[in-house]
Design an enzyme around this catalytic site. Structure first.
Site, mmCIF file in Angstrom:
data_model
loop_
_atom_site.group_PDB
_atom_site.id
_atom_site.type_symbol
_atom_site.label_atom_id
_atom_site.label_comp_id
_atom_site.label_asym_id
_atom_site.label_seq_id
_atom_site.Cartn_x
_atom_site.Cartn_y
_atom_site.Cartn_z
ATOM 1 N N GLU A 55 2.199 -15.404 -0.896
ATOM 2 C CA GLU A 55 3.031 -14.349 -1.459
ATOM 3 C C GLU A 55 4.524 -14.238 -0.628
ATOM 4 O OE1 GLU A 55 1.489 -10.543 -1.542
ATOM 5 O OE2 GLU A 55 -0.744 -11.059 -1.955
ATOM 6 N N GLN A 102 -14.067 -7.342 -1.647
ATOM 7 C CA GLN A 102 -13.227 -6.773 -2.545
ATOM 8 C C GLN A 102 -13.876 -6.331 -3.801
ATOM 9 O OE1 GLN A 102 -9.889 -9.377 -3.279
ATOM 10 N NE2 GLN A 102 -8.869 -8.046 -4.877
ATOM 11 N N LYS A 133 -9.208 -6.855 2.371
ATOM 12 C CA LYS A 133 -7.870 -7.217 2.529
ATOM 13 C C LYS A 133 -7.365 -6.871 4.099
ATOM 14 C CE LYS A 133 -6.321 -8.211 -1.925
ATOM 15 N NZ LYS A 133 -5.693 -9.308 -2.385
ATOM 16 N N ARG A 140 -12.918 -9.906 -15.474
ATOM 17 C CA ARG A 140 -13.468 -9.026 -16.678
ATOM 18 C C ARG A 140 -13.144 -9.759 -17.768
ATOM 19 N NH1 ARG A 140 -9.422 -6.235 -13.895
ATOM 20 N NH2 ARG A 140 -7.866 -6.813 -15.485
ATOM 21 N N THR A 182 -3.441 -9.722 7.595
ATOM 22 C CA THR A 182 -2.170 -10.224 6.801
ATOM 23 C C THR A 182 -0.994 -10.814 7.516
ATOM 24 O OG1 THR A 182 -2.693 -8.328 5.450
ATOM 25 C CG2 THR A 182 -0.495 -9.450 4.933
ATOM 26 N N ARG A 239 -13.081 -11.982 -1.132
ATOM 27 C CA ARG A 239 -13.250 -11.544 -2.590
ATOM 28 C C ARG A 239 -14.764 -10.775 -2.546
ATOM 29 N NH1 ARG A 239 -8.242 -11.558 -4.303
ATOM 30 N NH2 ARG A 239 -7.212 -13.827 -3.916
ATOM 31 N N GLU A 286 -3.938 -15.499 -0.514
ATOM 32 C CA GLU A 286 -2.933 -15.108 -1.428
ATOM 33 C C GLU A 286 -1.535 -15.551 -1.092
ATOM 34 O OE1 GLU A 286 -3.594 -11.161 -2.860
ATOM 35 O OE2 GLU A 286 -5.362 -11.755 -4.024
ATOM 36 N N ASP A 327 -1.810 -13.056 2.285
ATOM 37 C CA ASP A 327 -2.688 -11.862 2.003
ATOM 38 C C ASP A 327 -4.233 -12.321 2.148
ATOM 39 O OD1 ASP A 327 -3.970 -9.516 1.540
ATOM 40 O OD2 ASP A 327 -3.385 -9.451 -0.598
ATOM 41 N N TYR A 339 -13.553 -2.479 -4.958
ATOM 42 C CA TYR A 339 -12.337 -2.138 -5.322
ATOM 43 C C TYR A 339 -12.128 -1.187 -6.510
ATOM 44 C CZ TYR A 339 -12.225 -4.914 -9.640
ATOM 45 O OH TYR A 339 -12.290 -5.469 -11.155
ATOM 46 N N TYR A 388 1.324 -6.987 -7.261
ATOM 47 C CA TYR A 388 0.480 -7.610 -8.256
ATOM 48 C C TYR A 388 1.466 -8.212 -9.241
ATOM 49 C CZ TYR A 388 -3.871 -8.170 -10.411
ATOM 50 O OH TYR A 388 -5.367 -8.789 -11.136
ATOM 51 N N ASP A 433 1.426 -3.992 -1.018
ATOM 52 C CA ASP A 433 1.139 -5.285 -1.471
ATOM 53 C C ASP A 433 1.065 -4.972 -3.314
ATOM 54 O OD1 ASP A 433 1.099 -8.055 -2.025
ATOM 55 O OD2 ASP A 433 -1.152 -7.679 -1.762
ATOM 56 N N HIS A 453 -1.039 -14.497 -12.567
ATOM 57 C CA HIS A 453 -1.862 -14.315 -11.565
ATOM 58 C C HIS A 453 -2.702 -12.996 -12.234
ATOM 59 C CE1 HIS A 453 -4.328 -13.356 -7.963
ATOM 60 N NE2 HIS A 453 -3.774 -12.093 -7.852
ATOM 61 N N THR A 504 0.043 -12.186 -5.275
ATOM 62 C CA THR A 504 -0.039 -13.590 -5.503
ATOM 63 C C THR A 504 0.857 -14.217 -6.319
ATOM 64 O OG1 THR A 504 -2.261 -13.282 -5.068
ATOM 65 C CG2 THR A 504 -1.658 -15.472 -5.881
ATOM 66 N N GLU A 513 -8.240 -18.401 -8.137
ATOM 67 C CA GLU A 513 -7.790 -18.964 -9.376
ATOM 68 C C GLU A 513 -7.904 -20.254 -9.474
ATOM 69 O OE1 GLU A 513 -4.018 -16.371 -8.589
ATOM 70 O OE2 GLU A 513 -3.911 -17.123 -10.743
#
Ligand code: MN
Length: 392
Positions: free
Chosen positions: A179, A218, A231, A122, A235, A215, A177, A211, A222, A108, A106, A113, A322, A336
């Site tokens: 995708e 994750q 994840k 962050r 899927t 959260r 997600e 996906d 992660y 990104y 997968d 996104h 995503t 999001e």
């Protein structure tokens, strides 16, 4: 004999012809092609054993010249008379996972996104990490838990943080997600590379992907190696694989890439795709992501995936990550749309942030077709079942 009527505006006209694996009561799964509201049994129509198998893999392994030949034959046959026993109403068949998934990766690839997630996760640093515009970031997912649309998804349990330290239990921030996934047909052995120019020789077609993402699990697991159990529980993919040939009319230039990418990632042809998605949550559309804004193209993703000499296999699935556009209701993940759960959305009168038990999410998509209308991907749907308490 029978003739398939294709109503004007059908997303499954003769310019689409997606492949899937279906069964009818009392018969085994085999390969079919969708035409309007019918499924054409390819084994019965073409008399070729490669289509009598319960997956597309054997056909996909035959390579691009064969894909082109079969597509031409199927288009001719579907426009004329077909044996009655080779045509089934789509509502009367069961659809199965269309191919055996070899490896699953997968990416990104959406700048919107990645920027949104950076800001949410962050907030005190640059949203994009320094590598992001130099390579398509990705991680290896779990091929064995890729399921076909309609498969229920059990809410996963796992570790998440709390003020008193990590705790174990059902995920409380279950997300989606939206995708697009690309399916490799022609394999290459260890020690080979697929250049961006060779993309269409290797990739058979595309599916919709959800996906599913826990959260809270994750967020705790992660760093530093990327997503894992948050994840890998499920899927989902759509049942119809849209052949790359059907997407010719959807090809567009991607965004300008600045800084310039390294030569092995340079795009030789336009492989941006003008695909419009819709995400519906319990029947209400909450987002309309647009694929054409994706920063990295699928040709660049495959070139990156193989630049170290990694082998590719028939049935390898790699997904875009995503798909998010600039607007709030063009984002492909609930984290999001709700900005980390801060801003709920109304779902049939219920203020909602993440998925509740019993919720159902459906992702659909269309693209311009060669005949001037739009072709469809069908959809990928899944319903959330309550967590199961596993024996210790
Ligand atoms: Mn993803």
């Amino acid at each position: 004999m029978t003739t398939i009527a294709v109503p004007a505006g059908s997303p499954f006209g003769l310019d689409n012809l997606p492949y899937g694996v279906f069964s009818t009561p009392g018969t085994g799964p085999r390969v079919g092609v969708r035409v309007a509201d019918s499924v054409v049994d390819l084994a019965a129509t073409l008399g070729d054993a490669v289509f009598a198998r319960p997956s597309l893999n054997a056909f996909m392994a035959q390579g691009r010249a064969r894909w082109d030949e079969v597509r031409r034959r199927v288009a001719d046959l579907a426009a004329g008379e077909l044996p009655d026993e080779a045509v089934h109403p789509v509502l009367a068949v069961t659809m199965h996972r269309p191919f055996d998934v070899a490896d699953y990766v997968d990416f990104y690839a959406s700048e919107h996104h990645a920027t949104n997630l950076g800001r949410i996760l962050r907030p005190d640093s640059e949203p994009l990490l320094p590598n992001w515009k130099h390579l398509p970031v990705g991680y290896h997912g779990r091929a064995g838990t890729v399921v076909v649309t309609g498969t229920d998804v059990v809410r996963p349990c796992g570790q998440r943080t709390s003020e008193g330290g990590p705790v174990f239990g059902p995920s409380q921030r279950l997300d989606i997600e939206a995708e697009l996934g690309f399916v490799v047909g022609t394999p290459l052995p260890l020690g080979s590379r697929v250049s961006t120019a060779e993309f269409a020789d290797h990739v058979f077609g595309a599916v919709l992907v959800n996906d599913w993402s826990a959260r809270d699990i994750q967020a705790w697991e992660y760093q530093p190696l990327g997503p894992h159990l948050g994840k890998s529980f499920a899927t989902s993919i759509s049942a119809w694989v849209v052949p790359l040939q059907a997407l010719e009319a959807a090809r567009v230039a991607g965004p300008v890439q600045e800084p310039q990418v390294l030569p092995y990632l340079a795009e030789q042809e336009d492989w941006g795709l003008d695909i419009d998605l819709a995400v519906s949550w319990n029947g209400q559309v909450v987002s309309r992501p647009v694929y054409r804004e994706m920063y990295w193209s699928p040709a660049q993703m495959l070139a990156h995936l193989t630049v170290n000499g990694a082998a590719t296999n028939t049935g390898d699935l790699y997904a875009s990550g995503t798909i998010s556009g600039p607007g709030r209701h063009e984002r492909g993940a609930l984290i999001e749309i709700t900005w980390g759960g801060r801003d709920p959305v109304d779902v049939a009168g219920r203020p909602s942030t993440f998925l509740e038990d019993g919720d159902e999410v459906t992702i659909s998509a269309t693209a311009p077709g060669a005949a001037g209308g739009r072709i469809g991907f069908g959809d990928v749907t899944g319903r959330i079942l309550p967590a199961v308490d596993l024996p210790a």
